[in-house]
Design a protein around this motif. Structure first.
Motif, mmCIF file in Angstrom:
data_model
loop_
_atom_site.group_PDB
_atom_site.id
_atom_site.type_symbol
_atom_site.label_atom_id
_atom_site.label_comp_id
_atom_site.label_asym_id
_atom_site.label_seq_id
_atom_site.Cartn_x
_atom_site.Cartn_y
_atom_site.Cartn_z
ATOM 1 N N ASP A 44 0.832 -0.877 -0.367
ATOM 2 C CA ASP A 44 0.266 -0.067 0.136
ATOM 3 C C ASP A 44 0.840 1.380 0.096
ATOM 4 O OD1 ASP A 44 -2.693 -1.646 0.417
ATOM 5 O OD2 ASP A 44 -1.713 -1.642 2.014
ATOM 6 N N GLY A 45 0.802 2.283 -0.489
ATOM 7 C CA GLY A 45 1.701 3.414 -1.006
ATOM 8 C C GLY A 45 0.622 3.962 -1.858
ATOM 9 N N ARG A 46 1.407 6.316 -2.072
ATOM 10 C CA ARG A 46 1.029 6.609 -2.666
ATOM 11 C C ARG A 46 2.365 6.699 -3.839
ATOM 12 N NH1 ARG A 46 -1.374 12.518 -0.864
ATOM 13 N NH2 ARG A 46 -2.955 10.624 -0.979
ATOM 14 N N ILE A 47 2.213 6.786 -5.021
ATOM 15 C CA ILE A 47 2.939 6.447 -5.990
ATOM 16 C C ILE A 47 3.802 7.957 -6.294
ATOM 17 C CG2 ILE A 47 3.408 5.977 -8.239
ATOM 18 C CD1 ILE A 47 3.015 3.947 -6.930
ATOM 19 N N VAL A 70 -1.818 4.276 -13.737
ATOM 20 C CA VAL A 70 -2.062 5.188 -12.946
ATOM 21 C C VAL A 70 -1.376 6.434 -12.840
ATOM 22 C CG1 VAL A 70 -2.184 3.466 -11.410
ATOM 23 C CG2 VAL A 70 -0.257 4.501 -10.733
ATOM 24 N N GLN A 71 -1.745 7.991 -11.672
ATOM 25 C CA GLN A 71 -0.102 8.859 -12.048
ATOM 26 C C GLN A 71 -0.225 9.241 -11.021
ATOM 27 O OE1 GLN A 71 -0.192 10.463 -15.064
ATOM 28 N NE2 GLN A 71 -1.845 9.575 -15.696
ATOM 29 N N ASP A 72 1.244 10.298 -11.049
ATOM 30 C CA ASP A 72 1.708 10.246 -9.851
ATOM 31 C C ASP A 72 0.622 11.266 -8.575
ATOM 32 O OD1 ASP A 72 4.578 9.934 -10.619
ATOM 33 O OD2 ASP A 72 4.937 11.922 -10.540
ATOM 34 N N GLY A 73 0.568 10.880 -6.757
ATOM 35 C CA GLY A 73 -0.237 11.438 -6.781
ATOM 36 C C GLY A 73 -1.488 9.761 -5.975
ATOM 37 N N ALA A 74 -1.502 8.782 -6.622
ATOM 38 C CA ALA A 74 -3.068 7.848 -6.899
ATOM 39 C C ALA A 74 -2.014 7.132 -5.361
ATOM 40 C CB ALA A 74 -2.628 7.042 -8.005
ATOM 41 N N ASP A 75 -3.046 6.707 -5.023
ATOM 42 C CA ASP A 75 -2.874 5.759 -3.826
ATOM 43 C C ASP A 75 -3.384 4.551 -4.470
ATOM 44 O OD1 ASP A 75 -2.622 7.509 -1.915
ATOM 45 O OD2 ASP A 75 -4.377 8.280 -0.635
ATOM 46 N N SER A 107 8.525 7.453 -4.168
ATOM 47 C CA SER A 107 6.828 6.780 -3.629
ATOM 48 C C SER A 107 7.127 6.042 -2.193
ATOM 49 C CB SER A 107 6.578 5.123 -4.543
ATOM 50 O OG SER A 107 6.287 5.283 -5.920
ATOM 51 N N GLY A 108 8.079 6.014 -1.716
ATOM 52 C CA GLY A 108 8.569 5.318 -0.280
ATOM 53 C C GLY A 108 8.181 6.767 0.553
ATOM 54 N N ILE A 109 8.778 7.896 0.187
ATOM 55 C CA ILE A 109 8.977 9.691 0.455
ATOM 56 C C ILE A 109 6.826 10.174 0.615
ATOM 57 C CG2 ILE A 109 9.655 11.840 0.447
ATOM 58 C CD1 ILE A 109 12.016 10.604 -0.168
ATOM 59 N N PHE A 140 14.987 15.682 -6.175
ATOM 60 C CA PHE A 140 13.639 14.433 -7.064
ATOM 61 C C PHE A 140 12.327 13.971 -5.342
ATOM 62 C CE2 PHE A 140 17.354 13.706 -9.629
ATOM 63 C CZ PHE A 140 16.166 13.395 -10.751
ATOM 64 N N ASP A 141 13.517 14.063 -3.932
ATOM 65 C CA ASP A 141 13.159 13.798 -2.813
ATOM 66 C C ASP A 141 11.763 15.045 -2.433
ATOM 67 O OD1 ASP A 141 14.752 11.918 -2.645
ATOM 68 O OD2 ASP A 141 15.972 12.878 -0.655
ATOM 69 N N LYS A 142 11.918 16.002 -2.118
ATOM 70 C CA LYS A 142 11.146 17.682 -2.366
ATOM 71 C C LYS A 142 9.877 17.345 -3.290
ATOM 72 C CE LYS A 142 14.021 20.784 -0.314
ATOM 73 N NZ LYS A 142 13.346 20.905 1.095
ATOM 74 N N TYR A 143 10.416 16.795 -4.583
ATOM 75 C CA TYR A 143 9.105 16.313 -5.637
ATOM 76 C C TYR A 143 8.037 15.338 -4.264
ATOM 77 C CZ TYR A 143 6.042 14.989 -9.148
ATOM 78 O OH TYR A 143 5.137 14.469 -9.735
ATOM 79 N N ALA A 144 8.457 14.495 -4.285
ATOM 80 C CA ALA A 144 8.083 13.644 -3.691
ATOM 81 C C ALA A 144 7.212 13.566 -2.391
ATOM 82 C CB ALA A 144 9.065 12.286 -3.083
ATOM 83 N N VAL A 145 7.939 14.965 -1.713
ATOM 84 C CA VAL A 145 7.201 15.185 0.026
ATOM 85 C C VAL A 145 5.692 15.829 -1.013
ATOM 86 C CG1 VAL A 145 7.062 17.119 1.095
ATOM 87 C CG2 VAL A 145 9.396 15.362 0.951
ATOM 88 N N THR A 146 5.863 16.996 -1.957
ATOM 89 C CA THR A 146 4.432 17.213 -2.001
ATOM 90 C C THR A 146 3.497 16.875 -2.643
ATOM 91 O OG1 THR A 146 5.620 17.965 -4.610
ATOM 92 C CG2 THR A 146 6.705 19.610 -3.224
ATOM 93 N N VAL A 147 3.437 15.497 -3.796
ATOM 94 C CA VAL A 147 2.502 14.766 -3.788
ATOM 95 C C VAL A 147 2.315 13.642 -3.260
ATOM 96 C CG1 VAL A 147 2.526 11.990 -4.984
ATOM 97 C CG2 VAL A 147 4.059 13.714 -6.112
ATOM 98 N N GLY A 148 3.207 13.833 -1.348
ATOM 99 C CA GLY A 148 2.686 12.984 -0.652
ATOM 100 C C GLY A 148 1.232 14.126 0.156
ATOM 101 N N GLY A 149 1.129 15.579 -0.308
ATOM 102 C CA GLY A 149 0.614 16.565 0.683
ATOM 103 C C GLY A 149 1.496 17.399 1.515
ATOM 104 N N GLY A 150 2.798 16.723 1.380
ATOM 105 C CA GLY A 150 3.713 18.547 2.454
ATOM 106 C C GLY A 150 4.375 19.667 1.317
#
Length: 276
Positions: A44-47, A70-75, A107-109, A140-150
């Motif tokens: 389970d996760g967010r891509i 799926v697109q980035d941001g999909a759970d 996706s982990g981030i 890449f790390d900071k982009y992933a944070v925004t995808v996660g809602g941060g």
């Protein structure tokens, strides 16, 4: 994300991994061999990072066909098909590890950021990242944070002023450090100051800074500091905050919580590339 920066990084990553050639793949497959690979979520996760995966394959062989399901941001849940790649077997297998490394980490981030944001749902506090990233991977790390809602804190030392404890110690005082910054600073750049006591918070307010970091304070101390600031500056809690205690900070009324944990302690999301 900046496509030029993505391409430049991935070129170096592929050069590091593939080197002059992929000896195993080239011995097994002739240049005309083709295959299809399917990216599958195994947890389970967010891509986040599918654009990076596509660019990795395109750099290896522009003729490869890549399709996102799926697109980035999909759970997603285990078994979800994320994307497919089709074409040269040599190119796909040679780029596989770099592509997986990137999408798994990103996706982990994104997943952990999503989870942390859920822990403070209902508050007005924002979750933000830090500069505690692996060198070369910050974009890449900071982009992933925004995808996660941060949200993103500063990207580097160049785009915002943050006067930390060592700056203050070397300058002689918080007030003197702020005064020196203001003498040489343009009017468009905000000033943040790190504080670890209520006395320093008062000093920062007197110096009229824009953001006050409340560093390594307990939730009770942060609550008191936020009341002291009273909206005269943006407040940020930081230092030793993890999913285990973030909810207690989310109830303090602080404007932002920064967690280095999001990027320096990331657990990669389990994603595989299966040949079909």
């Amino acid at each position: 994300m900046n496509p030029l920066a993505i391409r430049q990084f991935l070129q170096q990553a592929l050069l590091e991994d593939v080197g002059i050639h992929d000896v195993t793949t080239e011995l097994i497959f002739d240049p005309s061999a083709t295959m299809q690979g399917i990216f599958l979520a195994k947890a389970d996760g967010r891509i986040a990072g599918l654009e990076v995966v596509e660019e990795t394959f395109k750099l290896m062989a522009p003729s490869l066909e890549f399709e996102c399901m799926v697109q980035d941001g999909a759970d997603v849940t285990p078994g979800t098909v994320l994307a497919s790649v089709q074409g040269s077997a040599r190119a796909i297998l040679s780029a596989e590890r770099v592509a997986l490394n990137m999408v798994q980490r990103m996706s982990g981030i994104a997943t952990e950021t999503r989870n942390v944001c859920r822990l403070i749902a209902g508050s007005n506090t924002q979750i933000v990242d830090t500069r505690k990233t692996v060198p070369g991977l910050r974009l890449f790390d900071k982009y992933a944070v925004t995808v996660g809602g941060g949200r993103n804190h500063r990207f580097g030392l160049y785009d915002a002023v943050l006067i930390k404890d060592n700056h203050i110690a070397a300058a002689g005082s918080l007030t003197l450090a702020v005064e020196r910054v203001k003498r040489g600073l343009g009017h468009l750049v905000k000033i943040e100051v790190e504080t670890d006591t209520l006395e320093q918070v008062e000093e920062a307010l007197a110096a009229q800074v824009d953001v006050i970091m409340l560093d390594n304070m307990t939730p009770a101390q942060v609550t008191e500091a936020v009341k002291l600031v009273g909206g005269r500056a943006v407040t940020e809690a930081s230092g030793g905050i993890t999913p285990a205690n973030v909810a207690s900070y989310g109830s303090t009324g602080v404007d932002a919580i920064s967690l280095g944990w999001l990027t320096h302690s990331v657990k990669a999301l389990d994603i595989s590339l299966d040949v079909r």
